[in-house]
Design an enzyme around this catalytic site. Structure first.
Site, PDB file in Angstrom:
ATOM      1  N   LYS A  22     -23.174 -42.527 -13.113  1.00 18.42           N
ATOM      2  CA  LYS A  22     -22.338 -42.724 -11.912  1.00 18.42           C
ATOM      3  C   LYS A  22     -22.132 -41.395 -11.178  1.00 18.42           C
ATOM      4  CE  LYS A  22     -17.629 -42.865 -12.341  1.00 18.42           C
ATOM      5  NZ  LYS A  22     -16.963 -41.901 -11.460  1.00 18.42           N
ATOM      6  N   ASN A  23     -21.818 -40.347 -11.920  1.00 18.10           N
ATOM      7  CA  ASN A  23     -21.456 -39.087 -11.264  1.00 18.10           C
ATOM      8  C   ASN A  23     -22.652 -38.320 -10.711  1.00 18.10           C
ATOM      9  OD1 ASN A  23     -18.821 -39.686 -11.733  1.00 18.10           O
ATOM     10  ND2 ASN A  23     -18.501 -38.188 -13.361  1.00 18.10           N
ATOM     11  N   ARG A  92     -12.366 -41.231  -4.692  1.00 16.85           N
ATOM     12  CA  ARG A  92     -12.303 -39.822  -4.291  1.00 16.85           C
ATOM     13  C   ARG A  92     -13.680 -39.249  -3.950  1.00 16.85           C
ATOM     14  NH1 ARG A  92      -8.396 -36.326  -5.198  1.00 16.85           N
ATOM     15  NH2 ARG A  92      -9.967 -34.732  -5.543  1.00 16.85           N
ATOM     16  N   CYS A 116      -4.348 -38.607  -7.890  1.00 17.63           N
ATOM     17  CA  CYS A 116      -4.670 -39.881  -8.521  1.00 17.63           C
ATOM     18  C   CYS A 116      -3.985 -39.931  -9.871  1.00 17.63           C
ATOM     19  CB  CYS A 116      -6.173 -40.091  -8.625  1.00 17.63           C
ATOM     20  SG  CYS A 116      -6.946 -38.938  -9.729  1.00 17.63           S
ATOM     21  N   ARG A 121      -5.199 -33.440  -7.473  1.00 18.91           N
ATOM     22  CA  ARG A 121      -6.613 -33.023  -7.445  1.00 18.91           C
ATOM     23  C   ARG A 121      -6.919 -32.346  -6.119  1.00 18.91           C
ATOM     24  NH1 ARG A 121     -10.129 -37.689 -10.251  1.00 18.91           N
ATOM     25  NH2 ARG A 121     -11.733 -36.083 -10.133  1.00 18.91           N
ATOM     26  N   PRO A 122      -6.673 -31.027  -6.065  1.00 18.40           N
ATOM     27  CA  PRO A 122      -6.876 -30.290  -4.817  1.00 18.40           C
ATOM     28  C   PRO A 122      -8.346 -30.275  -4.395  1.00 18.40           C
ATOM     29  CG  PRO A 122      -6.430 -28.787  -6.648  1.00 18.40           C
ATOM     30  CD  PRO A 122      -6.283 -30.174  -7.185  1.00 18.40           C
ATOM     31  N   ILE A 123      -8.575 -29.986  -3.112  1.00 20.83           N
ATOM     32  CA  ILE A 123      -9.971 -29.860  -2.664  1.00 20.83           C
ATOM     33  C   ILE A 123     -10.198 -28.534  -1.933  1.00 20.83           C
ATOM     34  CG2 ILE A 123     -10.486 -32.345  -2.564  1.00 20.83           C
ATOM     35  CD1 ILE A 123     -10.413 -31.904   0.488  1.00 20.83           C
ATOM     36  N   ASP A 124      -9.327 -27.567  -2.257  1.00 20.31           N
ATOM     37  CA  ASP A 124      -9.428 -26.261  -1.599  1.00 20.31           C
ATOM     38  C   ASP A 124     -10.800 -25.603  -1.787  1.00 20.31           C
ATOM     39  OD1 ASP A 124      -8.397 -26.250  -4.305  1.00 20.31           O
ATOM     40  OD2 ASP A 124      -8.319 -24.071  -4.160  1.00 20.31           O
ATOM     41  N   LEU A 125     -11.432 -25.799  -2.948  1.00 23.41           N
ATOM     42  CA  LEU A 125     -12.719 -25.132  -3.190  1.00 23.41           C
ATOM     43  C   LEU A 125     -13.839 -25.758  -2.356  1.00 23.41           C
ATOM     44  CD1 LEU A 125     -12.420 -24.639  -7.064  1.00 23.41           C
ATOM     45  CD2 LEU A 125     -12.163 -22.877  -5.299  1.00 23.41           C
ATOM     46  N   ASP A 307     -13.973 -36.391 -19.476  1.00 29.06           N
ATOM     47  CA  ASP A 307     -14.198 -37.837 -19.323  1.00 29.06           C
ATOM     48  C   ASP A 307     -14.394 -38.557 -20.658  1.00 29.06           C
ATOM     49  OD1 ASP A 307     -13.928 -37.566 -16.621  1.00 29.06           O
ATOM     50  OD2 ASP A 307     -16.054 -37.725 -16.146  1.00 29.06           O
ATOM     51  N   ARG A 399     -15.168 -49.722 -12.017  1.00 33.28           N
ATOM     52  CA  ARG A 399     -15.602 -48.612 -11.165  1.00 33.28           C
ATOM     53  C   ARG A 399     -16.696 -47.798 -11.850  1.00 33.28           C
ATOM     54  NH1 ARG A 399     -11.425 -44.706 -10.555  1.00 33.28           N
ATOM     55  NH2 ARG A 399     -13.272 -43.658  -9.826  1.00 33.28           N
TER      56      ARG A 399
HETATM   57  C1  UD1 Z   1     -15.925 -34.538 -11.469  1.00 27.68           C
HETATM   58  C2  UD1 Z   1     -16.177 -35.931 -12.029  1.00 27.68           C
HETATM   59  C3  UD1 Z   1     -15.065 -36.336 -12.984  1.00 27.68           C
HETATM   60  C4  UD1 Z   1     -14.875 -35.276 -14.059  1.00 27.68           C
HETATM   61  C5  UD1 Z   1     -14.694 -33.892 -13.422  1.00 27.68           C
HETATM   62  C6  UD1 Z   1     -14.627 -32.771 -14.451  1.00 27.68           C
HETATM   63  C7  UD1 Z   1     -17.342 -37.044 -10.234  1.00 27.68           C
HETATM   64  C8  UD1 Z   1     -17.338 -38.095  -9.168  1.00 27.68           C
HETATM   65  N1  UD1 Z   1     -16.235 -36.872 -10.909  1.00 27.68           N
HETATM   66  O1  UD1 Z   1     -14.726 -34.607 -10.702  1.00 27.68           O
HETATM   67  O2  UD1 Z   1     -15.435 -37.579 -13.577  1.00 27.68           O
HETATM   68  O3  UD1 Z   1     -13.723 -35.604 -14.815  1.00 27.68           O
HETATM   69  O4  UD1 Z   1     -15.795 -33.608 -12.543  1.00 27.68           O
HETATM   70  O5  UD1 Z   1     -15.784 -32.745 -15.218  1.00 27.68           O
HETATM   71  O6  UD1 Z   1     -18.356 -36.417 -10.487  1.00 27.68           O
HETATM   72  N2  UD1 Z   1     -10.147 -28.120  -8.532  1.00 27.68           N
HETATM   73  C9  UD1 Z   1      -9.458 -27.247  -7.709  1.00 27.68           C
HETATM   74  N3  UD1 Z   1      -9.843 -27.188  -6.392  1.00 27.68           N
HETATM   75  C10 UD1 Z   1     -10.871 -27.937  -5.893  1.00 27.68           C
HETATM   76  C11 UD1 Z   1     -11.572 -28.799  -6.747  1.00 27.68           C
HETATM   77  C12 UD1 Z   1     -11.177 -28.865  -8.073  1.00 27.68           C
HETATM   78  O7  UD1 Z   1      -8.532 -26.557  -8.132  1.00 27.68           O
HETATM   79  O8  UD1 Z   1     -11.181 -27.823  -4.696  1.00 27.68           O
HETATM   80  C13 UD1 Z   1      -9.758 -28.216  -9.962  1.00 27.68           C
HETATM   81  C14 UD1 Z   1      -9.411 -29.647 -10.387  1.00 27.68           C
HETATM   82  O9  UD1 Z   1      -8.060 -29.975 -10.108  1.00 27.68           O
HETATM   83  C15 UD1 Z   1      -9.708 -29.603 -11.874  1.00 27.68           C
HETATM   84  C16 UD1 Z   1     -10.905 -28.660 -11.956  1.00 27.68           C
HETATM   85  O10 UD1 Z   1     -10.893 -27.909 -10.748  1.00 27.68           O
HETATM   86  O11 UD1 Z   1      -8.621 -29.035 -12.567  1.00 27.68           O
HETATM   87  C17 UD1 Z   1     -12.238 -29.336 -12.114  1.00 27.68           C
HETATM   88  O12 UD1 Z   1     -12.358 -30.388 -11.140  1.00 27.68           O
HETATM   89  P1  UD1 Z   1     -13.764 -30.809 -10.509  1.00 27.68           P
HETATM   90  O13 UD1 Z   1     -14.858 -30.224 -11.322  1.00 27.68           O
HETATM   91  O14 UD1 Z   1     -13.734 -30.525  -9.046  1.00 27.68           O
HETATM   92  O15 UD1 Z   1     -13.742 -32.380 -10.692  1.00 27.68           O
HETATM   93  P2  UD1 Z   1     -14.365 -33.439  -9.695  1.00 27.68           P
HETATM   94  O16 UD1 Z   1     -15.614 -32.902  -9.082  1.00 27.68           O
HETATM   95  O17 UD1 Z   1     -13.305 -33.972  -8.796  1.00 27.68           O
END
Ligand code: UD1
Length: 420
Positions: A22-23, A92, A116, A121-125, A307, A399
């Site tokens: 899926k991912n 997401r 969620c 779950r921030p998206i700043d990066l 996961d 899902r």
């Molecule tokens: C993906 C997977 C999810 C898995 C996760 C970690 C998908 C669709 N989902 O989620 O199943 O559990 O990887 O292996 O592939 N973070 C920030 N800023 C950001 C983005 C992330 O601080 O902009 C933090 C997150 O809160 C978390 C960590 O970084 O603590 C890792 O998250 P991330 O690797 O981004 O997870 P996803 O890509 O959302």
């Protein structure tokens, strides 16, 4: 709403085929927007999240056919550049269209995903990656608005408070693939799904190297070609069935999987007492008579995957002795614990750590799924519990698991999908 009704106590045995990841499939579907050429994806899992992503790219202009796990995508022209809240709130991973649209159309408007069940779950990066490559990114009225006159390769630092990010690494690769010049991403996530997306982009004509390490280099250009590509097997689905074998003291063979992507999980199951027999694409797991507790430290790949944490908690619930889990990626991701406790598990949560004292047996109960992997943990617990377990809100499970109850049923589980 639908629920699963499970009669516990049956040893699972037999053989199943593992579906595509899926991912990997979700970002690769979004990546098809980068190209005006045809994309064919084999081994695409048939999941609610995949259907949601298909719905989204269709709205953006993609022509789609999906037949027997082969998905064909063709986007001669981008018709729209916005991902509405109604779709993003369902899934997401819709944010993957952000990088793909900015690369192809030089603009994108994607609803902010929000938190969620597993925590904020921030998206700043993600935003930082696009910004460094030259996009103007603004958050307004709950939307991320991104625009770029020209994207230019650069050094992108994706170090966040919890390490790097899978999603941000992928979104940055998308934008960099169509930027001028060279981009380096450090630290890049090295999960197998990131490697799969990079391999797919290369098959499509992009020039990416270093995937699977902490430095990914992308040479941006406009050339793309039609591609037929096979999605890697889902390591979390195989891991979940591996736990099903151990928890029910059974023996399960999985075909079409990739044990090389599951080393940390298989090592941990071996430590607990599983017998593991693996080849390149086949895995057989059985349980030894005596199981031992283990300490699990969740970490980015190649560490133990977040996961798989909930499923291991279900297993440790019935292993004699005391096991622990430390969750370093999503510290609030213990939603399954209270429901497992309703089935008789002895679990204490303190911050990002769980202590699990194995009990002799779990007993069937009505429990509620809160997120995808927590749902899988509750089904696993139900398989071994005495009596009947009803797991409600299984839309979470749909899902991410392709024909879950059919596969479990084939292995001998007594599990039924029922309308509540
Ligand atoms: C993906 C997977 C999810 C898995 C996760 C970690 C998908 C669709 N989902 O989620 O199943 O559990 O990887 O292996 O592939 N973070 C920030 N800023 C950001 C983005 C992330 O601080 O902009 C933090 C997150 O809160 C978390 C960590 O970084 O603590 C890792 O998250 P991330 O690797 O981004 O997870 P996803 O890509 O959302």
């Amino acid at each position: 709403m639908q629920c699963f009704v499970i009669e516990g106590g049956k040893k699972l045995s037999g053989e199943i085929r593992i579906s595509g990841a899926k991912n990997s499939a979700l970002p690769i579907i979004a990546a098809s927007l980068l190209s005006d050429k045809r994309v064919e994806l084999e081994n695409t899992p048939d999941l609610v999240d995949i259907r949601t992503m298909i719905e989204l790219v269709k709205q953006l202009g993609t022509e789609v056919t999906f037949h027997r796990n082969t998905l064909t995508l063709h986007t001669p022209k981008i018709k729209r550049v916005d991902a509405p809240y109604d779709i993003v709130r369902k899934m997401r991973a819709s944010y993957y269209v952000l990088g793909a649209l900015i690369a192809r159309a030089k603009k994108a408007k994607v609803s902010m995903p929000g938190g969620c069940a597993i925590g904020p779950r921030p998206i700043d990066l993600h935003i930082k990656g696009l910004d460094v490559l030259g996009a103007d990114v603004e958050i307004k009225d709950g939307f991320i608005n991104a625009r770029a006159r020209k994207l230019k390769g650069a050094a992108v630092d994706l170090q966040g408070p919890k390490g790097t990010s899978v999603g941000a690494t992928i979104n940055t690769m998308f934008a960099a693939a169509r930027a001028s010049g060279i981009t380096t991403i450090t630290p890049a996530a090295c999960e197998p799904e990131v490697v799969d997306v990079a391999d797919f982009l290369n098959a499509m004509g992009c020039t990416i190297s270093g995937q699977g390490t902490h430095t990914i280099t992308i040479r941006g250009h406009d050339y793309v070609r039609a591609v037929r590509y096979r999605i890697i097997p889902d390591r979390i689905e195989s891991g979940t069935f591996a736990v099903a074998a151990v928890i029910t003291r059974g023996k399960i063979t999985m075909r079409g999987c990739n044990p090389a992507h599951m080393t940390s999980v298989l090592d941990k199951l071996g430590e607990i007492g599983a017998k593991v027999n693996r080849s390149v694409s086949k895995l057989t797991i059985s349980s030894s008579r005596t199981l031992r507790p283990a300490n699990i430290f969740v970490a980015p790949y190649p560490g133990f995957p977040t996961d798989m944490q909930a499923q291991l908690m279900a297993l440790l619930s019935i292993v004699p002795g005391t096991g622990t889990i430390k969750e370093t990626i999503f510290p609030n991701r213990f939603m399954q614990a209270v429901e497992l406790m309703r089935m008789g598990a002895d679990i204490t949560i303190e911050g990002d750590s769980a202590v699990i004292n194995g009990v002799k047996r779990l007993s069937g109960a009505r429990v509620m799924a809160s997120d995808l992997r927590a749902s899988a943990a509750l089904v696993l617990a139900g398989l071994v519990a005495k009596g009947k377990t009803t797991v409600s809100r299984i839309y979470h499970l749909d899902r991410g698991y392709d024909r879950f109850e059919r596969k479990l049923g084939k292995l001998g589980a007594r599990i039924k999908r029922v309308n509540e």
